[in-house]
Design a protein around this motif. Structure first.
Motif, short mmCIF file in Angstrom:
data_model
loop_
_atom_site.label_atom_id
_atom_site.label_comp_id
_atom_site.label_asym_id
_atom_site.label_seq_id
_atom_site.Cartn_x
_atom_site.Cartn_y
_atom_site.Cartn_z
N ALA A 165 43.61 54.15 58.68
CA ALA A 165 42.61 53.32 58.13
C ALA A 165 41.07 53.86 58.80
CB ALA A 165 42.48 51.75 58.55
N LEU A 212 50.42 42.55 50.97
CA LEU A 212 50.55 43.44 52.30
C LEU A 212 51.82 42.86 53.06
CD1 LEU A 212 47.69 44.41 54.65
CD2 LEU A 212 49.81 44.05 55.58
N THR A 232 52.09 49.77 49.51
CA THR A 232 51.14 50.68 50.26
C THR A 232 50.08 51.13 49.74
OG1 THR A 232 51.41 52.85 51.40
CG2 THR A 232 52.57 52.81 49.48
N GLU A 278 56.79 50.54 54.47
CA GLU A 278 58.15 49.82 55.16
C GLU A 278 57.66 49.17 56.50
OE1 GLU A 278 61.82 52.47 53.54
OE2 GLU A 278 60.76 53.01 55.46
N VAL A 317 55.18 47.28 58.10
CA VAL A 317 54.80 45.94 58.43
C VAL A 317 55.93 45.02 57.76
CG1 VAL A 317 53.14 44.28 57.67
CG2 VAL A 317 52.35 46.74 58.12
N LYS A 335 59.41 60.25 60.37
CA LYS A 335 58.15 60.68 59.82
C LYS A 335 57.58 61.90 60.36
CE LYS A 335 56.55 56.60 59.13
NZ LYS A 335 55.93 55.28 58.98
N1 LIG Z 1 45.05 48.54 60.47
C1 LIG Z 1 45.10 48.44 59.12
N2 LIG Z 1 43.88 48.54 58.44
C2 LIG Z 1 43.94 48.98 57.08
N3 LIG Z 1 44.98 48.69 56.44
C3 LIG Z 1 46.13 48.49 56.87
C4 LIG Z 1 46.39 48.35 58.42
N4 LIG Z 1 47.85 48.08 58.56
C5 LIG Z 1 48.24 48.09 57.48
N5 LIG Z 1 47.25 48.36 56.40
C6 LIG Z 1 47.77 48.19 55.08
O1 LIG Z 1 48.92 47.83 54.81
C7 LIG Z 1 49.86 48.74 54.16
C8 LIG Z 1 51.18 48.48 54.60
O2 LIG Z 1 51.45 49.08 55.87
P1 LIG Z 1 52.78 49.69 56.15
O3 LIG Z 1 52.59 50.30 57.77
O4 LIG Z 1 53.75 48.59 56.02
O5 LIG Z 1 52.88 50.76 55.23
P2 LIG Z 1 52.58 52.44 55.34
O6 LIG Z 1 51.62 52.76 56.33
O7 LIG Z 1 51.76 52.64 53.86
O8 LIG Z 1 53.80 53.27 55.05
P3 LIG Z 1 54.59 53.21 56.31
O9 LIG Z 1 55.87 52.29 56.01
O10 LIG Z 1 55.24 54.66 56.26
O11 LIG Z 1 54.13 53.03 57.69
C9 LIG Z 1 49.26 50.10 54.30
O12 LIG Z 1 49.50 51.11 53.31
C10 LIG Z 1 47.79 49.76 54.31
O13 LIG Z 1 47.17 49.69 52.94
#
Ligand SMILES: Nc1ncnc2c1ncn2[C@@H]1O[C@H](COP(=O)(O)OP(=O)(O)OP(=O)(O)O)[C@@H](O)[C@H]1O
Ligand SMILES: [Mg+2]
Length: 396
Positions: A38, A71, A77, A98, A100, A353
């Protein structure tokens, strides 16, 4: 700031791992990765190891109000849209949507407080009991600028045996989290990352903004400091570049804990790259008149505990293998950062990853060989030295 969307099924079929976060350090670094993605400049992590809880606060671009709903649902994502994005390469640390979702499933409470860039509102989404209870509300905390606070309480609340096991080793959790945070955040030199012990606020790790990698590396591996060679920069064909700090021949280790490898700031594990550097170092080490002995095994052992997965050397194969106490190894410390076009490698082929497959590995090998020759001297076949022990050591 892209919208958060559900990935198309075709792409889910190709990249899903069914991720289950089952260690606190792993959970912390997934949330940290989201803050780095971010574009945060300041990240503060508060770790409450005795309650298996933590909070990560960042000043990144935040989440749009209209995206809060989706979210945290699996495969949602903002970082990947469709199969065609894969060809251009993945520029973010996360991409599967995946992490969150897995946190929500495994924590008694996950509270996401966020203010999206360009918005005046701070909103909160709270999920409890593994996601069965979801509530949205204007936040009681007003964020002064865009950013996100993710607070996770009682991680693994629904896995009593595993959480009891973890709670028996809270010191270990802290040490592993320090290692994992450091490894991920190290190349993001413009981002300040602070890890605090909650609730006391004791500083466990602080990586300042605009840090100098050479001096940081010297602090991490203090015995290298007096003789650490300067950072080497090399440019190759097709837009490839490499920067490296290769440890001195005077200090070697029986483990790989002081080896840091990055591709476009992603921490990666790559068997043949590590093997190439390890073998070059070993030959130079022997050529310089040092001998392999059990003494060198103990000399520079790392005081911090390391185990599967926390530092990327997770015992899978080749360079990832755990140290075998009966073997004698002399491994270098190094910090190598490769820069290359994002489309020239694949990070989706392994669940982890940090697994990576290059399209043009020979370009990287050739840069590494030049870099190793600059730091440790030109390479010569080991047999020239007739050192049977050394030959044995390279086979391990
Ligand atoms: N700190 C943050 N600031 C802004 N957006 C966030 C933040 N944390 C999560 N998000 C949003 O939430 C979405 C889901 O997060 P998540 O970690 O589950 O998936 P990802 O990062 O897209 O992929 P991965 O599972 O490989 O980490 C992200 O794609 C992002 O858009
Ligand atoms: Mg993520």
């Amino acid at each position: 700031m892209q919208r958060v969307r559900q990935l198309p099924q075709q792409l889910v079929e190709r990249i899903r791992t069914g991720l289950t976060l089952d260690s606190l350090p792993q959970a912390v670094v997934e949330v940290l990765a989201n803050s780095l993605d971010a574009h945060a400049q300041n990240i503060v992590i508060r770790l409450g190891a005795p309650t298996l809880s933590f909070t990560v606060e960042d000043d990144g671009h935040g989440v749009r109000a209209e995206d809060l709903d989706v979210l945290g649902s699996r495969y949602s994502t903002s970082k990947l849209r469709g199969v065609t994005d894969l060809a251009g390469g993945i520029q973010t640390l996360g991409f599967r949507g995946e992490a969150v979702a897995s946190l929500i499933t495994n924590a008694a409470e996950v509270c996401i407080t966020t203010r999206g860039r360009g918005s005046f509102e701070t909103l909160t989404k709270t999920t409890r009991s593994g996601g069965s209870n979801v509530a949205f509300a204007p936040s009681t905390t007003h964020l002064k600028h865009s950013g996100t606070i993710i607070s996770v309480k009682q991680f693994l609340f629904n896995q009593p045996v595993r959480s009891r096991q973890l709670l028996a080793q809270t010191g270990d959790i802290e040490a592993r989290t320090i290692q994992a945070v450091l490894r991920m955040a190290l190349p993001f030199v413009n981002v300040s990352v602070t890890l605090l012990r909650a609730p006391t606020g004791h500083v466990l790790l602080h990586l300042p903004q605009d840090r100098d990698l050479r001096s940081l590396f010297s602090q991490l591996v203090p015995e290298q400091a007096p003789t650490l060679p300067p950072m080497i920069h090399l440019a190759g064909e097709r837009g490839y570049g490499i920067r490296g700090l290769l440890g001195s021949l005077k200090a070697c280790y029986p483990h790989q804990h002081h080896q840091y490898l990055y591709v476009n700031r992603r921490h990666v594990i790559h068997t043949s790259i590590s093997a190439l550097l390890n073998a070059h170092f070993l030959r130079a080490y022997l050529r310089a008149g040092y001998h392999l002995s059990n003494r060198s095994q103990q000399q520079h052992d790392d005081p911090l505990p390391h185990s599967a997965g926390d530092d990327g050397h997770d015992g899978k194969s080749g360079s990832r293998s755990r140290n075998n106490s009966s073997s004698v190894r002399a491994l270098p410390a190094f910090l190598v950062a490769i820069e290359c076009p994002y489309g020239d490698y694949d990070v989706t082929s392994e669940p982890d990853k940090s697994g990576i497959v290059f399209k043009h590995l020979p370009i990287i090998h050739s840069l590494l060989k030049s870099m190793a020759a600059q730091a440790w001297g030109a390479d010569t076949p080991l047999s020239t030295y007739g050192d049977a022990a050394a030959l044995e050591a390279t086979k391990r």
